[in-house]
Design an enzyme around this catalytic site. Structure first.
Site, PDB file in Angstrom:
ATOM      1  N   GLY A  16       0.589  15.465 -12.330  1.00 30.21           N
ATOM      2  CA  GLY A  16       2.005  15.161 -12.493  1.00 30.21           C
ATOM      3  C   GLY A  16       2.332  14.343 -13.738  1.00 30.21           C
ATOM      4  O   GLY A  16       1.749  14.510 -14.808  1.00 30.21           O
ATOM      5  N   ILE A  17       3.284  13.431 -13.564  1.00 29.65           N
ATOM      6  CA  ILE A  17       3.774  12.637 -14.704  1.00 29.65           C
ATOM      7  C   ILE A  17       2.640  11.752 -15.260  1.00 29.65           C
ATOM      8  O   ILE A  17       2.539  11.538 -16.466  1.00 29.65           O
ATOM      9  CB  ILE A  17       4.986  11.764 -14.284  1.00 29.65           C
ATOM     10  CG1 ILE A  17       6.133  12.642 -13.758  1.00 29.65           C
ATOM     11  CG2 ILE A  17       5.482  10.918 -15.456  1.00 29.65           C
ATOM     12  CD1 ILE A  17       7.289  11.858 -13.110  1.00 29.65           C
ATOM     13  N   ARG A  38      -7.343   8.260  -7.652  1.00 26.03           N
ATOM     14  CA  ARG A  38      -8.118   8.054  -6.421  1.00 26.03           C
ATOM     15  C   ARG A  38      -9.347   8.954  -6.422  1.00 26.03           C
ATOM     16  O   ARG A  38     -10.368   8.608  -5.848  1.00 26.03           O
ATOM     17  CB  ARG A  38      -7.246   8.372  -5.199  1.00 26.03           C
ATOM     18  CG  ARG A  38      -6.140   7.366  -5.018  1.00 26.03           C
ATOM     19  CD  ARG A  38      -5.477   7.519  -3.686  1.00 26.03           C
ATOM     20  NE  ARG A  38      -4.576   8.662  -3.621  1.00 26.03           N
ATOM     21  CZ  ARG A  38      -3.697   8.862  -2.669  1.00 26.03           C
ATOM     22  NH1 ARG A  38      -3.610   8.000  -1.681  1.00 26.03           N
ATOM     23  NH2 ARG A  38      -2.895   9.902  -2.677  1.00 26.03           N
ATOM     24  N   ASP A  39      -9.220  10.130  -7.066  1.00 17.92           N
ATOM     25  CA  ASP A  39     -10.328  11.087  -7.102  1.00 17.92           C
ATOM     26  C   ASP A  39     -10.680  11.355  -8.569  1.00 17.92           C
ATOM     27  O   ASP A  39      -9.889  11.966  -9.306  1.00 17.92           O
ATOM     28  CB  ASP A  39      -9.879  12.378  -6.391  1.00 17.92           C
ATOM     29  CG  ASP A  39     -10.916  13.474  -6.472  1.00 17.92           C
ATOM     30  OD1 ASP A  39     -12.038  13.203  -6.954  1.00 17.92           O
ATOM     31  OD2 ASP A  39     -10.598  14.615  -6.067  1.00 17.92           O
ATOM     32  N   ASP A  57      -7.342   3.186  -6.000  1.00 19.06           N
ATOM     33  CA  ASP A  57      -6.277   3.372  -5.006  1.00 19.06           C
ATOM     34  C   ASP A  57      -5.478   2.078  -5.052  1.00 19.06           C
ATOM     35  O   ASP A  57      -6.021   0.999  -4.768  1.00 19.06           O
ATOM     36  CB  ASP A  57      -6.905   3.599  -3.619  1.00 19.06           C
ATOM     37  CG  ASP A  57      -5.849   3.825  -2.538  1.00 19.06           C
ATOM     38  OD1 ASP A  57      -4.739   3.254  -2.637  1.00 19.06           O
ATOM     39  OD2 ASP A  57      -6.138   4.558  -1.580  1.00 19.06           O
ATOM     40  N   GLY A  82       2.629   6.879  -7.207  1.00 20.41           N
ATOM     41  CA  GLY A  82       3.698   6.754  -6.232  1.00 20.41           C
ATOM     42  C   GLY A  82       3.582   7.835  -5.182  1.00 20.41           C
ATOM     43  O   GLY A  82       2.846   8.822  -5.345  1.00 20.41           O
ATOM     44  N   TYR A 145      11.870   6.494   1.069  1.00 19.65           N
ATOM     45  CA  TYR A 145      11.359   6.497  -0.312  1.00 19.65           C
ATOM     46  C   TYR A 145      12.318   5.751  -1.232  1.00 19.65           C
ATOM     47  O   TYR A 145      11.895   4.922  -2.049  1.00 19.65           O
ATOM     48  CB  TYR A 145      11.171   7.952  -0.756  1.00 19.65           C
ATOM     49  CG  TYR A 145      10.889   8.161  -2.225  1.00 19.65           C
ATOM     50  CD1 TYR A 145       9.622   7.942  -2.739  1.00 19.65           C
ATOM     51  CD2 TYR A 145      11.897   8.609  -3.100  1.00 19.65           C
ATOM     52  CE1 TYR A 145       9.355   8.149  -4.094  1.00 19.65           C
ATOM     53  CE2 TYR A 145      11.641   8.815  -4.438  1.00 19.65           C
ATOM     54  CZ  TYR A 145      10.365   8.587  -4.941  1.00 19.65           C
ATOM     55  OH  TYR A 145      10.115   8.785  -6.279  1.00 19.65           O
ATOM     56  N   LYS A 149      11.741   2.410  -3.756  1.00 17.28           N
ATOM     57  CA  LYS A 149      11.968   2.446  -5.210  1.00 17.28           C
ATOM     58  C   LYS A 149      13.068   1.453  -5.617  1.00 17.28           C
ATOM     59  O   LYS A 149      13.057   0.950  -6.739  1.00 17.28           O
ATOM     60  CB  LYS A 149      12.332   3.874  -5.645  1.00 17.28           C
ATOM     61  CG  LYS A 149      11.150   4.840  -5.566  1.00 17.28           C
ATOM     62  CD  LYS A 149      10.104   4.531  -6.618  1.00 17.28           C
ATOM     63  CE  LYS A 149       8.965   5.517  -6.639  1.00 17.28           C
ATOM     64  NZ  LYS A 149       7.991   5.247  -7.709  1.00 17.28           N
ATOM     65  N   ILE A 178      11.661  15.803 -11.703  1.00 17.94           N
ATOM     66  CA  ILE A 178      10.630  16.226 -12.663  1.00 17.94           C
ATOM     67  C   ILE A 178       9.741  17.239 -11.949  1.00 17.94           C
ATOM     68  O   ILE A 178       9.412  17.059 -10.767  1.00 17.94           O
ATOM     69  CB  ILE A 178       9.782  15.002 -13.140  1.00 17.94           C
ATOM     70  CG1 ILE A 178      10.681  13.829 -13.590  1.00 17.94           C
ATOM     71  CG2 ILE A 178       8.822  15.422 -14.255  1.00 17.94           C
ATOM     72  CD1 ILE A 178      11.611  14.093 -14.752  1.00 17.94           C
TER      73      ILE A 178
HETATM   74  N1  LIG Z   1       8.721  14.072  -9.703  1.00 19.26           N
HETATM   75  C1  LIG Z   1       9.922  13.475  -9.614  1.00 19.26           C
HETATM   76  O1  LIG Z   1      10.952  14.162  -9.498  1.00 19.26           O
HETATM   77  C2  LIG Z   1      10.042  11.979  -9.691  1.00 19.26           C
HETATM   78  C3  LIG Z   1      11.345  11.455  -9.799  1.00 19.26           C
HETATM   79  C4  LIG Z   1      11.501  10.061  -9.851  1.00 19.26           C
HETATM   80  C5  LIG Z   1      10.387   9.247  -9.829  1.00 19.26           C
HETATM   81  N2  LIG Z   1       9.135   9.800  -9.737  1.00 19.26           N
HETATM   82  C6  LIG Z   1       8.004   8.860  -9.706  1.00 19.26           C
HETATM   83  O2  LIG Z   1       7.111   9.169 -10.755  1.00 19.26           O
HETATM   84  C7  LIG Z   1       5.775   8.836 -10.366  1.00 19.26           C
HETATM   85  C8  LIG Z   1       4.865  10.033 -10.555  1.00 19.26           C
HETATM   86  O3  LIG Z   1       5.329  11.046  -9.684  1.00 19.26           O
HETATM   87  P1  LIG Z   1       4.902  12.581  -9.807  1.00 19.26           P
HETATM   88  O4  LIG Z   1       6.132  13.365  -9.743  1.00 19.26           O
HETATM   89  O5  LIG Z   1       3.931  12.795 -10.904  1.00 19.26           O
HETATM   90  O6  LIG Z   1       4.195  12.753  -8.372  1.00 19.26           O
HETATM   91  P2  LIG Z   1       2.890  13.514  -7.898  1.00 19.26           P
HETATM   92  O7  LIG Z   1       2.691  14.743  -8.672  1.00 19.26           O
HETATM   93  O8  LIG Z   1       3.013  13.572  -6.427  1.00 19.26           O
HETATM   94  O9  LIG Z   1       1.720  12.475  -8.294  1.00 19.26           O
HETATM   95  C9  LIG Z   1       1.653  11.230  -7.692  1.00 19.26           C
HETATM   96  C10 LIG Z   1       0.464  10.504  -8.276  1.00 19.26           C
HETATM   97  O10 LIG Z   1       0.364   9.223  -7.641  1.00 19.26           O
HETATM   98  C11 LIG Z   1      -0.950   9.084  -7.133  1.00 19.26           C
HETATM   99  N3  LIG Z   1      -1.012   8.214  -5.960  1.00 19.26           N
HETATM  100  C12 LIG Z   1      -0.367   8.327  -4.779  1.00 19.26           C
HETATM  101  N4  LIG Z   1      -0.734   7.338  -3.941  1.00 19.26           N
HETATM  102  C13 LIG Z   1      -1.629   6.584  -4.624  1.00 19.26           C
HETATM  103  C14 LIG Z   1      -2.379   5.434  -4.311  1.00 19.26           C
HETATM  104  N5  LIG Z   1      -2.303   4.834  -3.101  1.00 19.26           N
HETATM  105  N6  LIG Z   1      -3.199   4.910  -5.257  1.00 19.26           N
HETATM  106  C15 LIG Z   1      -3.306   5.492  -6.469  1.00 19.26           C
HETATM  107  N7  LIG Z   1      -2.652   6.604  -6.821  1.00 19.26           N
HETATM  108  C16 LIG Z   1      -1.814   7.134  -5.910  1.00 19.26           C
HETATM  109  C17 LIG Z   1      -1.376  10.502  -6.786  1.00 19.26           C
HETATM  110  O11 LIG Z   1      -2.781  10.548  -6.648  1.00 19.26           O
HETATM  111  P3  LIG Z   1      -3.520  11.657  -5.741  1.00 19.26           P
HETATM  112  O12 LIG Z   1      -3.631  12.880  -6.588  1.00 19.26           O
HETATM  113  O13 LIG Z   1      -4.821  11.018  -5.405  1.00 19.26           O
HETATM  114  O14 LIG Z   1      -2.643  11.874  -4.528  1.00 19.26           O
HETATM  115  C18 LIG Z   1      -0.850  11.243  -7.989  1.00 19.26           C
HETATM  116  O15 LIG Z   1      -1.693  11.111  -9.094  1.00 19.26           O
HETATM  117  C19 LIG Z   1       5.871   8.354  -8.916  1.00 19.26           C
HETATM  118  O16 LIG Z   1       5.925   6.947  -8.874  1.00 19.26           O
HETATM  119  C20 LIG Z   1       7.175   8.952  -8.439  1.00 19.26           C
HETATM  120  O17 LIG Z   1       7.739   8.227  -7.365  1.00 19.26           O
HETATM  121  C21 LIG Z   1       8.953  11.140  -9.673  1.00 19.26           C
END
Ligand SMILES: NC(=O)c1ccc[n+]([C@@H]2O[C@H](COP(=O)([O-])OP(=O)(O)OC[C@H]3O[C@@H](n4cnc5c(N)ncnc54)[C@H](OP(=O)(O)O)[C@@H]3O)[C@@H](O)[C@H]2O)c1
Length: 238
Positions: A16-17, A38-39, A57, A82, A145, A149, A178
């Site tokens: 992801g991001i 984490r992995d 983690d 997140g 959620y 945030k 995103i």
């Molecule tokens: N996508 C959107 O539309 C959006 C919008 C607003 C804000 N955000 C924020 O942007 C950030 C990145 O989101 P994303 O869209 O890239 O989400 P994503 O694809 O679901 O990726 C989430 C990432 O966070 C990691 N993670 C979750 N729990 C964790 C923990 N306990 N310790 C360490 N790592 C952990 C996941 O690791 P694993 O692979 O191990 O699960 C993964 O790498 C988040 O904070 C999210 O809330 C996203």
């Protein structure tokens, strides 16, 4: 702040991001990027000598302490990790609402508490956290959620004042939708993680304390700056 020649630490870098942010930091000529996941398998494709994989983690205190020890040269921390576990406050299992708080709020502030002294020892730098556009107003189908945030956004405001004295700049990032796993079920126009990551680094470079890295969040922020109640009403109608 310019990322060029800086030592950066990115959490949730396996997809992801987060993964896009690691790549963008490399493109912006970071000196070193600690990519935390984490992995560790998820980091295998980040084949650049400047990338240092770290198993982390953010809900595990021992993991955080060990990461802060290993990455003693960090100047910029990007809290990206997140989770989106809970939905309605009435219907979601309380456990899921707690999980969102544990990761998005407590996990992130524990990272900041561990890394602020590291960054200060290195002469100062920056801490950026991925909040969300829903930090500013809640959406009922993601209320648990959203609350986590909103708590993070509040924490970042207080930390900005406290960390300024330590020469650490604080950036809050408020993405809209995103195109990542997290936003899979959301039927809205989405920005690519690569574009969002580039916009985040540009916002940091420009010294913007609040960064809106995509067209939807930019549009919603304009509404919020004008009248926060209007944003609440807009999100309530979704
Ligand atoms: N996508 C959107 O539309 C959006 C919008 C607003 C804000 N955000 C924020 O942007 C950030 C990145 O989101 P994303 O869209 O890239 O989400 P994503 O694809 O679901 O990726 C989430 C990432 O966070 C990691 N993670 C979750 N729990 C964790 C923990 N306990 N310790 C360490 N790592 C952990 C996941 O690791 P694993 O692979 O191990 O699960 C993964 O790498 C988040 O904070 C999210 O809330 C996203």
């Amino acid at each position: 702040m310019n990322i060029e020649n800086k030592v950066v630490f990115v959490t949730g870098a396996g997809r992801g991001i987060g993964k896009a942010l690691v790549k963008a930091c490399l493109q912006h000529n970071a000196r070193k990027v600690y990519a935390a996941a984490r992995d560790l398998e998820a980091l295998k494709d980040l084949a650049d000598a400047r990338v240092v994989p770290i198993k982390l983690d953010i809900t595990k205190a021992a993991n955080i302490q060990s990461a802060a020890k290993t990455a003693g040269d960090v100047q910029v921390l990007i809290n990206n990790a997140g989770i989106f576990a809970s939905h309605s406050l009435l219907d979601s299992p309380l456990e899921n609402i707690r999980t969102d708080m544990d990761v998005n709020y407590f996990g992130t502030i524990n990272m900041i508490r561990a890394f602020a002294p590291v960054i200060e020892n290195n002469g100062g730098g920056a801490i950026a956290s991925l909040c969300s556009i829903v930090s500013l107003a809640s959406m009922v189908f993601a209320a648990g959620y959203c609350a986590s945030k909103a708590a993070l956004f509040s924490a970042m405001q207080a930390l900005r004042t406290e960390l300024r004295k330590k020469n650490i700049a604080v950036y809050s990032i408020f993405p809209g939708p995103i195109d990542t796993d997290m936003a899979k079920g959301i039927e809205m126009a989405k920005t690519t993680p690569e574009q969002a990551a580039e916009n985040i680094l540009q916002g940091i470079r420009a010294g913007k304390e609040d960064i809106f890295p995509d067209p939807m969040s930019e549009q919603m922020s304009a509404l919020w700056y004008q009248n926060p109640k209007k944003l609440e009403e807009q999100f309530a109608s979704l």
